[in-house]
Scaffold this motif. Sequence first.
Motif, mmCIF file in Angstrom:
data_model
loop_
_atom_site.group_PDB
_atom_site.id
_atom_site.type_symbol
_atom_site.label_atom_id
_atom_site.label_comp_id
_atom_site.label_asym_id
_atom_site.label_seq_id
_atom_site.Cartn_x
_atom_site.Cartn_y
_atom_site.Cartn_z
ATOM 1 N N ARG A 69 35.151 47.639 37.554
ATOM 2 C CA ARG A 69 33.970 47.396 38.367
ATOM 3 C C ARG A 69 34.363 47.175 39.821
ATOM 4 O O ARG A 69 35.511 46.867 40.133
ATOM 5 C CB ARG A 69 33.214 46.179 37.837
ATOM 6 C CG ARG A 69 32.702 46.393 36.423
ATOM 7 C CD ARG A 69 31.629 45.410 36.064
ATOM 8 N NE ARG A 69 30.421 45.672 36.836
ATOM 9 C CZ ARG A 69 29.267 45.056 36.605
ATOM 10 N NH1 ARG A 69 29.173 44.163 35.649
ATOM 11 N NH2 ARG A 69 28.196 45.327 37.333
ATOM 12 N N ASP A 127 27.939 50.395 35.853
ATOM 13 C CA ASP A 127 28.992 49.410 36.098
ATOM 14 C C ASP A 127 30.158 49.974 36.905
ATOM 15 O O ASP A 127 31.035 49.213 37.322
ATOM 16 C CB ASP A 127 29.494 48.762 34.798
ATOM 17 C CG ASP A 127 29.712 49.724 33.657
ATOM 18 O OD1 ASP A 127 29.046 50.777 33.623
ATOM 19 O OD2 ASP A 127 30.546 49.436 32.788
ATOM 20 N N ASN A 131 29.146 45.704 41.449
ATOM 21 C CA ASN A 131 30.081 44.639 41.071
ATOM 22 C C ASN A 131 29.362 43.586 40.248
ATOM 23 O O ASN A 131 28.139 43.495 40.252
ATOM 24 C CB ASN A 131 30.764 44.029 42.299
ATOM 25 C CG ASN A 131 29.822 43.276 43.190
ATOM 26 O OD1 ASN A 131 28.679 43.663 43.376
ATOM 27 N ND2 ASN A 131 30.288 42.192 43.759
ATOM 28 N N SER A 132 30.138 42.804 39.532
ATOM 29 C CA SER A 132 29.560 41.761 38.696
ATOM 30 C C SER A 132 29.289 40.525 39.536
ATOM 31 O O SER A 132 29.658 40.462 40.706
ATOM 32 C CB SER A 132 30.533 41.413 37.566
ATOM 33 O OG SER A 132 31.728 40.885 38.107
ATOM 34 N N ILE A 140 34.664 47.008 31.372
ATOM 35 C CA ILE A 140 33.592 47.944 31.660
ATOM 36 C C ILE A 140 33.011 48.427 30.340
ATOM 37 O O ILE A 140 33.579 48.195 29.270
ATOM 38 C CB ILE A 140 34.085 49.155 32.498
ATOM 39 C CG1 ILE A 140 35.236 49.881 31.775
ATOM 40 C CG2 ILE A 140 34.480 48.725 33.897
ATOM 41 C CD1 ILE A 140 35.708 51.142 32.494
#
Length: 198
Positions: A69, A127, A131-132, A140
Amino acid sequence: MKGTIKRSLIFVVITTILCGLIYTFVMTGICQVLFHDKANGSIIEVNGVKYGSEFMAQQYEDEDHMWGRVMNLNMTTFKDKDGNTLLYSGPSNVTPASNDFEKTIEERVEKIKANHKEMGNTPIPPDLITNSGSGLDPEISPKAAEYQVKRLAKNNNMSESQVKTIIDKCTKGRFLGIFGEKRVNVLKVNLMLDGILK
Protein backbone atom coordinates in the motif's frame (compact mmCIF):
# COMPACT_ATOMS: atom_id res chain seq x y z
CA MET A 1 -7.26 11.95 59.68
CA LYS A 2 -3.74 10.59 60.19
CA GLY A 3 -5.08 7.04 60.11
CA THR A 4 -6.91 7.68 56.84
CA ILE A 5 -3.79 9.16 55.20
CA LYS A 6 -1.67 6.25 56.45
CA ARG A 7 -4.13 3.65 55.11
CA SER A 8 -4.33 5.52 51.79
CA LEU A 9 -0.55 5.56 51.40
CA ILE A 10 -0.31 1.85 52.26
CA PHE A 11 -3.03 1.11 49.70
CA VAL A 12 -1.16 3.12 47.01
CA VAL A 13 2.11 1.31 47.75
CA ILE A 14 0.46 -2.15 47.70
CA THR A 15 -1.47 -1.54 44.46
CA THR A 16 1.65 -0.05 42.84
CA ILE A 17 3.67 -3.15 43.73
CA LEU A 18 0.87 -5.54 42.65
CA CYS A 19 -0.20 -3.80 39.44
CA GLY A 20 2.95 -1.96 38.46
CA LEU A 21 5.60 -4.58 39.25
CA ILE A 22 4.31 -8.08 39.98
CA TYR A 23 1.56 -8.08 37.31
CA THR A 24 3.91 -6.59 34.72
CA PHE A 25 6.69 -9.12 35.34
CA VAL A 26 4.27 -12.08 35.44
CA MET A 27 2.55 -11.08 32.18
CA THR A 28 5.88 -10.36 30.48
CA GLY A 29 7.17 -13.77 31.54
CA ILE A 30 4.05 -15.58 30.34
CA CYS A 31 4.18 -13.81 26.97
CA GLN A 32 7.88 -14.55 26.53
CA VAL A 33 7.26 -18.24 27.19
CA LEU A 34 4.00 -18.78 25.30
CA PHE A 35 4.20 -16.10 22.57
CA HIS A 36 7.93 -15.38 22.25
CA ASP A 37 7.89 -14.23 18.60
CA LYS A 38 4.79 -12.05 18.94
CA ALA A 39 5.99 -10.52 22.22
CA ASN A 40 9.19 -9.42 20.50
CA GLY A 41 7.62 -7.79 17.46
CA SER A 42 7.11 -10.77 15.12
CA ILE A 43 10.50 -10.12 13.51
CA ILE A 44 11.27 -12.20 10.41
CA GLU A 45 14.79 -13.52 10.98
CA VAL A 46 16.69 -15.85 8.65
CA ASN A 47 20.20 -17.12 9.41
CA GLY A 48 20.70 -14.44 12.06
CA VAL A 49 19.63 -11.57 9.79
CA LYS A 50 16.53 -9.57 10.77
CA TYR A 51 14.51 -8.40 7.78
CA GLY A 52 11.67 -6.62 9.54
CA SER A 53 8.43 -7.26 11.34
CA GLU A 54 5.64 -9.07 9.54
CA PHE A 55 3.29 -6.43 10.98
CA MET A 56 5.12 -3.35 9.67
CA ALA A 57 5.15 -2.29 6.04
CA GLN A 58 8.34 -1.72 4.09
CA GLN A 59 8.43 0.30 0.92
CA TYR A 60 9.14 -1.54 -2.33
CA GLU A 61 8.88 0.28 -5.65
CA ASP A 62 11.32 -1.60 -7.87
CA GLU A 63 10.21 -3.92 -10.67
CA ASP A 64 11.46 -7.14 -9.03
CA HIS A 65 9.37 -6.93 -5.87
CA MET A 66 5.73 -6.81 -4.90
CA TRP A 67 4.38 -3.39 -4.08
CA GLY A 68 2.33 -2.77 -0.95
CA ARG A 69 0.00 0.00 0.00
CA VAL A 70 0.99 3.64 -0.42
CA MET A 71 3.22 4.88 2.39
CA ASN A 72 3.07 8.52 3.45
CA LEU A 73 6.76 8.69 4.31
CA ASN A 74 8.19 11.36 6.59
CA MET A 75 11.95 11.67 7.07
CA THR A 76 12.12 15.06 8.76
CA THR A 77 10.01 14.90 11.93
CA PHE A 78 11.78 12.31 14.07
CA LYS A 79 15.46 11.86 14.91
CA ASP A 80 17.31 9.32 17.04
CA LYS A 81 19.59 10.21 19.98
CA ASP A 82 22.49 10.77 17.55
CA GLY A 83 20.52 13.21 15.41
CA ASN A 84 19.95 10.79 12.51
CA THR A 85 16.59 11.10 10.77
CA LEU A 86 14.15 8.26 11.33
CA LEU A 87 11.71 6.98 8.75
CA TYR A 88 8.09 7.42 9.74
CA SER A 89 4.81 6.87 7.97
CA GLY A 90 1.29 7.85 8.92
CA PRO A 91 -2.06 8.83 7.48
CA SER A 92 -2.11 11.62 4.93
CA ASN A 93 -5.08 13.36 6.60
CA VAL A 94 -6.12 14.60 3.16
CA THR A 95 -9.83 14.59 2.48
CA PRO A 96 -10.98 12.52 -0.54
CA ALA A 97 -12.83 15.66 -1.71
CA SER A 98 -9.61 17.67 -2.11
CA ASN A 99 -7.66 18.37 -5.27
CA ASP A 100 -4.50 17.10 -3.56
CA PHE A 101 -6.07 13.69 -3.02
CA GLU A 102 -7.26 13.51 -6.62
CA LYS A 103 -3.81 14.49 -7.91
CA THR A 104 -2.11 11.88 -5.71
CA ILE A 105 -4.45 9.14 -6.92
CA GLU A 106 -3.92 10.12 -10.57
CA GLU A 107 -0.14 10.01 -10.14
CA ARG A 108 -0.31 6.61 -8.44
CA VAL A 109 -2.58 5.21 -11.18
CA GLU A 110 -0.18 6.43 -13.88
CA LYS A 111 2.78 4.90 -12.06
CA ILE A 112 1.07 1.53 -11.64
CA LYS A 113 -0.13 1.42 -15.25
CA ALA A 114 3.36 2.33 -16.51
CA ASN A 115 4.86 -0.59 -14.56
CA HIS A 116 2.09 -3.07 -15.38
CA LYS A 117 1.51 -2.51 -19.08
CA GLU A 118 0.69 -6.18 -19.53
CA MET A 119 -2.47 -5.64 -17.45
CA GLY A 120 -3.94 -3.25 -20.02
CA ASN A 121 -7.18 -1.70 -18.82
CA THR A 122 -7.71 -4.17 -15.99
CA PRO A 123 -9.07 -2.15 -13.03
CA ILE A 124 -6.41 -1.41 -10.41
CA PRO A 125 -7.34 -2.72 -6.94
CA PRO A 126 -8.00 0.25 -4.60
CA ASP A 127 -5.42 -0.79 -2.01
CA LEU A 128 -2.61 -0.24 -4.54
CA ILE A 129 -3.48 3.43 -4.94
CA THR A 130 -4.57 4.41 -1.42
CA ASN A 131 -2.76 4.33 1.91
CA SER A 132 -4.13 2.86 5.10
CA GLY A 133 -5.00 4.80 8.25
CA SER A 134 -1.66 3.91 9.82
CA GLY A 135 0.38 4.27 6.65
CA LEU A 136 2.18 1.09 7.71
CA ASP A 137 -0.20 -1.64 6.54
CA PRO A 138 1.98 -4.70 5.76
CA GLU A 139 -0.68 -6.54 3.77
CA ILE A 140 -2.67 -6.16 0.58
CA SER A 141 -5.68 -7.96 -0.84
CA PRO A 142 -5.26 -11.11 -2.95
CA LYS A 143 -6.59 -9.11 -5.93
CA ALA A 144 -3.86 -6.48 -5.47
CA ALA A 145 -1.25 -9.25 -5.29
CA GLU A 146 -2.64 -11.03 -8.35
CA TYR A 147 -2.55 -7.76 -10.32
CA GLN A 148 1.27 -7.82 -9.99
CA VAL A 149 1.85 -11.49 -10.89
CA LYS A 150 2.80 -10.95 -14.55
CA ARG A 151 5.36 -8.25 -13.71
CA LEU A 152 6.88 -10.29 -10.89
CA ALA A 153 7.11 -13.43 -13.02
CA LYS A 154 8.77 -11.56 -15.88
CA ASN A 155 11.32 -9.68 -13.75
CA ASN A 156 12.24 -12.63 -11.55
CA ASN A 157 12.53 -15.21 -14.35
CA MET A 158 9.70 -17.24 -12.87
CA SER A 159 6.49 -18.68 -14.20
CA GLU A 160 3.22 -17.08 -13.18
CA SER A 161 2.27 -20.27 -11.35
CA GLN A 162 5.47 -20.06 -9.26
CA VAL A 163 4.66 -16.50 -8.24
CA LYS A 164 1.07 -17.47 -7.44
CA THR A 165 2.33 -20.33 -5.27
CA ILE A 166 4.45 -17.86 -3.28
CA ILE A 167 1.46 -15.54 -2.89
CA ASP A 168 -0.69 -18.44 -1.69
CA LYS A 169 1.91 -19.32 0.96
CA CYS A 170 1.86 -15.73 2.22
CA THR A 171 -1.93 -15.38 2.26
CA LYS A 172 -3.82 -15.37 5.54
CA GLY A 173 -7.46 -16.33 5.69
CA ARG A 174 -10.25 -14.68 7.62
CA PHE A 175 -10.02 -14.78 11.41
CA LEU A 176 -12.06 -17.79 12.60
CA GLY A 177 -13.16 -18.12 8.99
CA ILE A 178 -15.66 -15.25 9.17
CA PHE A 179 -14.01 -12.03 10.40
CA GLY A 180 -12.04 -9.69 8.14
CA GLU A 181 -10.78 -10.46 4.65
CA LYS A 182 -8.04 -12.57 3.11
CA ARG A 183 -4.75 -10.70 2.91
CA VAL A 184 -1.24 -11.14 1.55
CA ASN A 185 1.89 -10.21 3.51
CA VAL A 186 4.07 -8.15 1.14
CA LEU A 187 7.36 -8.53 3.03
CA LYS A 188 7.07 -12.33 3.14
CA VAL A 189 6.31 -12.49 -0.59
CA ASN A 190 9.36 -10.36 -1.39
CA LEU A 191 11.65 -12.41 0.84
CA MET A 192 10.44 -15.54 -0.95
CA LEU A 193 10.98 -13.93 -4.35
CA ASP A 194 14.56 -13.20 -3.25
CA GLY A 195 15.00 -16.80 -2.08
CA ILE A 196 15.62 -15.67 1.50
CA LEU A 197 12.45 -17.13 2.98
CA LYS A 198 11.31 -20.62 2.03
